[in-house]
Scaffold this motif. Structure first.
Motif, PDB file in Angstrom:
ATOM      1  N   LEU A  91       0.816  -1.222   0.000  1.00 25.98           N
ATOM      2  CA  LEU A  91       0.000   0.000   0.000  1.00 25.98           C
ATOM      3  C   LEU A  91       0.847   1.269   0.000  1.00 25.98           C
ATOM      4  CD1 LEU A  91      -3.008  -0.959   2.332  1.00 25.98           C
ATOM      5  CD2 LEU A  91      -2.610  -1.467  -0.069  1.00 25.98           C
ATOM      6  N   ASN A  92       2.057   1.166  -0.553  1.00 25.03           N
ATOM      7  CA  ASN A  92       2.876   2.361  -0.773  1.00 25.03           C
ATOM      8  C   ASN A  92       2.698   2.831  -2.209  1.00 25.03           C
ATOM      9  OD1 ASN A  92       4.101   2.472   1.807  1.00 25.03           O
ATOM     10  ND2 ASN A  92       5.388   0.735   1.213  1.00 25.03           N
ATOM     11  N   PRO A  93       2.672   4.164  -2.435  1.00 22.93           N
ATOM     12  CA  PRO A  93       2.531   4.660  -3.811  1.00 22.93           C
ATOM     13  C   PRO A  93       3.736   4.287  -4.668  1.00 22.93           C
ATOM     14  CG  PRO A  93       2.275   6.453  -2.201  1.00 22.93           C
ATOM     15  CD  PRO A  93       2.716   5.250  -1.441  1.00 22.93           C
ATOM     16  N   ILE A  94       3.472   3.961  -5.926  1.00 22.71           N
ATOM     17  CA  ILE A  94       4.553   3.771  -6.900  1.00 22.71           C
ATOM     18  C   ILE A  94       4.858   5.155  -7.460  1.00 22.71           C
ATOM     19  CG2 ILE A  94       5.174   2.727  -9.112  1.00 22.71           C
ATOM     20  CD1 ILE A  94       3.206   0.446  -8.402  1.00 22.71           C
ATOM     21  N   PRO A  95       6.062   5.686  -7.187  1.00 20.32           N
ATOM     22  CA  PRO A  95       6.321   7.073  -7.611  1.00 20.32           C
ATOM     23  C   PRO A  95       6.075   7.262  -9.103  1.00 20.32           C
ATOM     24  CG  PRO A  95       8.080   6.266  -6.187  1.00 20.32           C
ATOM     25  CD  PRO A  95       7.204   5.078  -6.493  1.00 20.32           C
ATOM     26  N   GLY A  96       5.373   8.341  -9.425  1.00 22.25           N
ATOM     27  CA  GLY A  96       5.144   8.699 -10.828  1.00 22.25           C
ATOM     28  C   GLY A  96       3.954   8.018 -11.476  1.00 22.25           C
ATOM     29  N   LEU A  97       3.263   7.108 -10.770  1.00 21.99           N
ATOM     30  CA  LEU A  97       2.155   6.386 -11.424  1.00 21.99           C
ATOM     31  C   LEU A  97       0.815   6.709 -10.766  1.00 21.99           C
ATOM     32  CD1 LEU A  97       1.371   4.424 -13.657  1.00 21.99           C
ATOM     33  CD2 LEU A  97       1.693   2.535 -12.054  1.00 21.99           C
ATOM     34  N   TYR A  98      -0.113   7.146 -11.581  1.00 25.83           N
ATOM     35  CA  TYR A  98      -1.470   7.505 -11.141  1.00 25.83           C
ATOM     36  C   TYR A  98      -2.488   6.714 -11.967  1.00 25.83           C
ATOM     37  CZ  TYR A  98       0.878  11.438  -8.962  1.00 25.83           C
ATOM     38  OH  TYR A  98       1.708  12.210  -8.186  1.00 25.83           O
ATOM     39  N   ALA A  99      -3.686   6.522 -11.420  1.00 19.71           N
ATOM     40  CA  ALA A  99      -4.733   5.864 -12.213  1.00 19.71           C
ATOM     41  C   ALA A  99      -6.089   6.470 -11.879  1.00 19.71           C
ATOM     42  CB  ALA A  99      -4.745   4.364 -11.970  1.00 19.71           C
ATOM     43  N   ALA A 100      -6.999   6.329 -12.839  1.00 20.88           N
ATOM     44  CA  ALA A 100      -8.356   6.889 -12.694  1.00 20.88           C
ATOM     45  C   ALA A 100      -9.337   5.962 -13.388  1.00 20.88           C
ATOM     46  CB  ALA A 100      -8.399   8.281 -13.331  1.00 20.88           C
ATOM     47  N   GLY A 101     -10.623   6.199 -13.130  1.00 19.12           N
ATOM     48  CA  GLY A 101     -11.669   5.505 -13.879  1.00 19.12           C
ATOM     49  C   GLY A 101     -11.807   4.034 -13.522  1.00 19.12           C
ATOM     50  N   LEU A 102     -12.323   3.267 -14.485  1.00 18.21           N
ATOM     51  CA  LEU A 102     -12.678   1.880 -14.199  1.00 18.21           C
ATOM     52  C   LEU A 102     -11.480   1.041 -13.784  1.00 18.21           C
ATOM     53  CD1 LEU A 102     -15.358   1.014 -16.916  1.00 18.21           C
ATOM     54  CD2 LEU A 102     -15.583   2.248 -14.779  1.00 18.21           C
ATOM     55  N   ASP A 103     -10.284   1.345 -14.312  1.00 20.43           N
ATOM     56  CA  ASP A 103      -9.086   0.591 -13.921  1.00 20.43           C
ATOM     57  C   ASP A 103      -8.894   0.643 -12.401  1.00 20.43           C
ATOM     58  OD1 ASP A 103      -8.516   0.133 -16.598  1.00 20.43           O
ATOM     59  OD2 ASP A 103      -6.996   1.710 -16.743  1.00 20.43           O
ATOM     60  N   ALA A 104      -9.323   1.737 -11.787  1.00 20.91           N
ATOM     61  CA  ALA A 104      -9.030   1.958 -10.363  1.00 20.91           C
ATOM     62  C   ALA A 104     -10.299   1.986  -9.517  1.00 20.91           C
ATOM     63  CB  ALA A 104      -8.288   3.291 -10.217  1.00 20.91           C
ATOM     64  N   CYS A 105     -11.414   1.545 -10.071  1.00 24.61           N
ATOM     65  CA  CYS A 105     -12.687   1.687  -9.355  1.00 24.61           C
ATOM     66  C   CYS A 105     -12.918   0.493  -8.427  1.00 24.61           C
ATOM     67  CB  CYS A 105     -13.842   1.857 -10.338  1.00 24.61           C
ATOM     68  SG  CYS A 105     -15.344   2.349  -9.495  1.00 24.61           S
ATOM     69  N   THR A 106     -12.316   0.588  -7.258  1.00 27.93           N
ATOM     70  CA  THR A 106     -12.416  -0.499  -6.277  1.00 27.93           C
ATOM     71  C   THR A 106     -13.302  -0.086  -5.108  1.00 27.93           C
ATOM     72  OG1 THR A 106     -10.458   0.363  -5.214  1.00 27.93           O
ATOM     73  CG2 THR A 106     -10.137  -1.412  -6.798  1.00 27.93           C
ATOM     74  N   ILE A 107     -14.091   0.959  -5.274  1.00 30.01           N
ATOM     75  CA  ILE A 107     -14.797   1.495  -4.099  1.00 30.01           C
ATOM     76  C   ILE A 107     -16.236   0.996  -3.976  1.00 30.01           C
ATOM     77  CG2 ILE A 107     -13.395   3.600  -3.969  1.00 30.01           C
ATOM     78  CD1 ILE A 107     -15.991   5.039  -5.128  1.00 30.01           C
ATOM     79  N   TYR A 108     -16.654   0.028  -4.793  1.00 27.47           N
ATOM     80  CA  TYR A 108     -18.061  -0.392  -4.747  1.00 27.47           C
ATOM     81  C   TYR A 108     -18.289  -1.676  -3.961  1.00 27.47           C
ATOM     82  CZ  TYR A 108     -18.716   2.986  -8.571  1.00 27.47           C
ATOM     83  OH  TYR A 108     -18.749   4.122  -9.339  1.00 27.47           O
ATOM     84  N   GLY A 109     -17.234  -2.285  -3.408  1.00 23.75           N
ATOM     85  CA  GLY A 109     -17.448  -3.606  -2.838  1.00 23.75           C
ATOM     86  C   GLY A 109     -17.791  -4.545  -3.978  1.00 23.75           C
ATOM     87  N   ASP A 110     -18.920  -5.258  -3.859  1.00 22.40           N
ATOM     88  CA  ASP A 110     -19.222  -6.232  -4.907  1.00 22.40           C
ATOM     89  C   ASP A 110     -20.285  -5.763  -5.897  1.00 22.40           C
ATOM     90  OD1 ASP A 110     -21.616  -6.501  -3.553  1.00 22.40           O
ATOM     91  OD2 ASP A 110     -20.996  -8.304  -2.499  1.00 22.40           O
ATOM     92  N   SER A 111     -20.932  -4.622  -5.662  1.00 23.27           N
ATOM     93  CA  SER A 111     -22.051  -4.240  -6.537  1.00 23.27           C
ATOM     94  C   SER A 111     -22.112  -2.739  -6.765  1.00 23.27           C
ATOM     95  CB  SER A 111     -23.387  -4.675  -5.917  1.00 23.27           C
ATOM     96  OG  SER A 111     -23.495  -6.070  -5.908  1.00 23.27           O
TER      97      SER A 111
END
Ligand code: FAD
Length: 493
Positions: free
Chosen positions: A445-465
């Protein structure tokens, strides 16, 4: 190999990529955005609009939900299985993001619970008024798919005006790393020439893996074309996920933005059929058993989840000619924002056309026995279920699932109609974990320097639904994480 040097590199010019590119450029960064396809906007071109909470537009309509309320509802819905800080940043920024879009020229038609129909017919009746439906450029006020293309056009113009170097038809193939940081990308143009672009930060927003059946099978278990018939928006091959994982990003669960559909649903006949049968009539599984209170189908996500739990992962919707007549004369029990509202008028013609084309998922017969045989069900089992169900209709009370009694209408008048639905999805969600600054995290859970993500690739906030209670959520998450990524990436140069 061509060499390029800039401040911020954005991988893709879909919704999240455009938001990131604009916000990085507004914060003074030089930006190159590589886009795989010949156009900007990705899957967002098919949709209607994003979530916002606390926007000027909402306040002008006297809609009073606050970011704090949205945050608490979201965390409750997901059982706190989402990163609270990221969720908090998203909702508290989301109103200003709608204002930001308006300031660049995007216009909104309405903020809707989902869409304007009488309350008794509304799908997702319990959702909040967060869905900012985009006003089409031609000024039309008819709700329907593709309204959000107007937003994409305006954002693309804004990015161009800010000097973002938008390079189309040029997929990014890999990330360049050095000393534990991401320092650039290798892209490939339409002529096959490689481009090495270096910068201080890279933002990924490649829209998930919805067009990659192998990844869908590996990460979600569904077999596309067999037990799963999602939209396959071309280009969503999971590229960003694979590139980030190769650079050391943690792998998260991938889930589907679940709905339910009939196979080949965009075929004109099938579109009528898929719309007509999405009603709270009688629904059974492959054992001819009911499996939900049918009013659940007003919620596409919950109904998709329920179908996915049945043997073979499919289910049938059944009605008779009395119900068909009622839908024609009085309108549907539950209205849709996608399908034509007169699809019952055209149903028999659509079924004739589909059957002539050899379509295997719609059925019509003069007896229930014949209908069951066509559907591949055991006729006695279907007769028992219909008899029991009709008894509940006569008594006005669904003893099995307590379905809303307004929808208890017997299945008794031939001809009988049925249609087979499968789980489906708008696309995949997740794969990369980001923090509230949209930095991509590694396994610790440490940031990878220089790498950012947005949108569906990073959408882990819904739980399962998908959280239908706050609609417009995937575009809302995408725009806000894109904006956050662009702002933070610009700080690095
Ligand atoms: C039919 C439909 C209706 C929808 N309606 C709504 C709605 O009303 N409201 C809502 O909130 N959400 C809606 N959605 C979801 C919404 O479209 C997504 O939330 C949103 O588009 C996600 O943005 P993104 O940037 O993650 O992906 P996208 O906008 O899909 O963009 C991804 C981009 O990445 C590009 N790409 C892929 N790989 C590479 C690579 N290697 N190099 C360069 N570029 C690459 C693709 O070509 C694409 O342009 C809908 C989706 C569908 C399918």
């Amino acid at each position: 190999m061509r060499q390029e040097s800039t401040d911020v590199i954005v991988v893709a010019a879909g919704l999240g990529g455009l938001a990131a590119a604009i916000s990085a450029a507004e914060n003074g960064a030089r930006v190159i955005a590589f886009e795989k396809s010949s156009t900007t906007g990705g899957a967002a071109n098919m949709g209607m609009g994003p979530l916002g909470v606390g926007s000027r537009f909402q306040r002008s309509l006297m809609i009073s939900i606050t970011p704090g309320e949205a945050f608490r509802k979201h965390m409750h819905f997901t059982h706190w299985k989402a990163d609270p800080r990221l969720v908090r940043e998203y909702y508290f920024k989301s109103g200003s993001t709608i204002d930001w879009l308006e300031d660049m020229g995007v216009e909104f038609l309405a903020v809707s619970k989902v869409y304007p129909v009488p309350e008794s017919q509304r799908a997702y009746a319990t959702s909040e008024e967060t869905w900012h439906v985009v006003k089409p450029l031609d000024g039309s006020t008819q709700f329907g798919p593709r309204m959000a293309t107007a937003m994409i056009k305006t954002m693309t113009q804004r990015a161009t005006d800010l000097g973002v170097d938008l390079i189309l038809n040029t997929p990014v193939r890999s990330l360049i790393t050095g000393d534990g940081a991401v320092v650039g990308v290798v892209a490939e143009d339409a002529q096959g020439e490689k481009i090495e672009a270096r910068g201080k930060a890279v933002v990924l927003s490649t829209g998930g893996a919805g067009d990659n059946p192998a990844m869908i099978k590996e990460y979600t278990g569904y077999e596309w074309g067999k037990d799963f018939f999602s939209f396959r928006v071309p280009g969503m091959d999971g590229d960003g996920l694979k590139m980030a994982w190769a650079a050391g990003a943690a792998k998260t669960d991938i889930v589907q933005e679940m709905i339910y559909l009939i196979p080949d649903n965009l075929n004109p006949n099938n579109f009528i059929i898929g719309g007509a049968f999405g009603q709270p009539c009688l629904w059974v599984n492959s054992r001819a058993e009911r499996f939900m209170n049918e009013d659940t189908l007003a919620n596409l996500t919950f109904c998709g989840n329920a179908i996915a739990g049945q043997p073979g992962k499919f289910a049938f919707s059944i009605f008779d000619s009395a119900l068909l007549k009622k839908y024609r004369q009085n309108g549907p029990d539950i209205a849709s924002h996608v399908y034509p509202h007169d699809c019952w008028d055209h149903l028999n013609a659509a079924i004739d056309g589909a059957l002539a084309e050899g379509y295997k998922h719609v059925f019509r017969a003069d007896t229930l026995e014949e209908l069951a045989e066509q559907m591949g069900l055991e006729p006695d089992a279907l007769s028992r279920t219909v008899e029991e169900y009709n008894g509940y209709c006569d008594g006005g009370w669904d003893e099995l699932f307590e379905k809303n009694h307004a929808y208890l209408q017997p299945i008794s008048k031939p001809p009988f109609y049925a249609c087979r639905y499968f789980p489906a999805a708008y696309g995949t969600l997740g794969g990369l974990r980001i923090n509230y600054k949209a930095e991509v995290l590694d396994d610790d859970l440490n940031p990878i320097p220089g790498l950012y993500a947005a949108g569906l690739d990073a959408c882990t906030i819904y739980g399962d639904s998908y959280p239908f209670i706050l609609p417009g959520n995937t575009m809302g998450f995408t725009l806000n994480t894109g904006r956050i990524a662009g702002e933070n990436a610009a700080l690095l140069y």
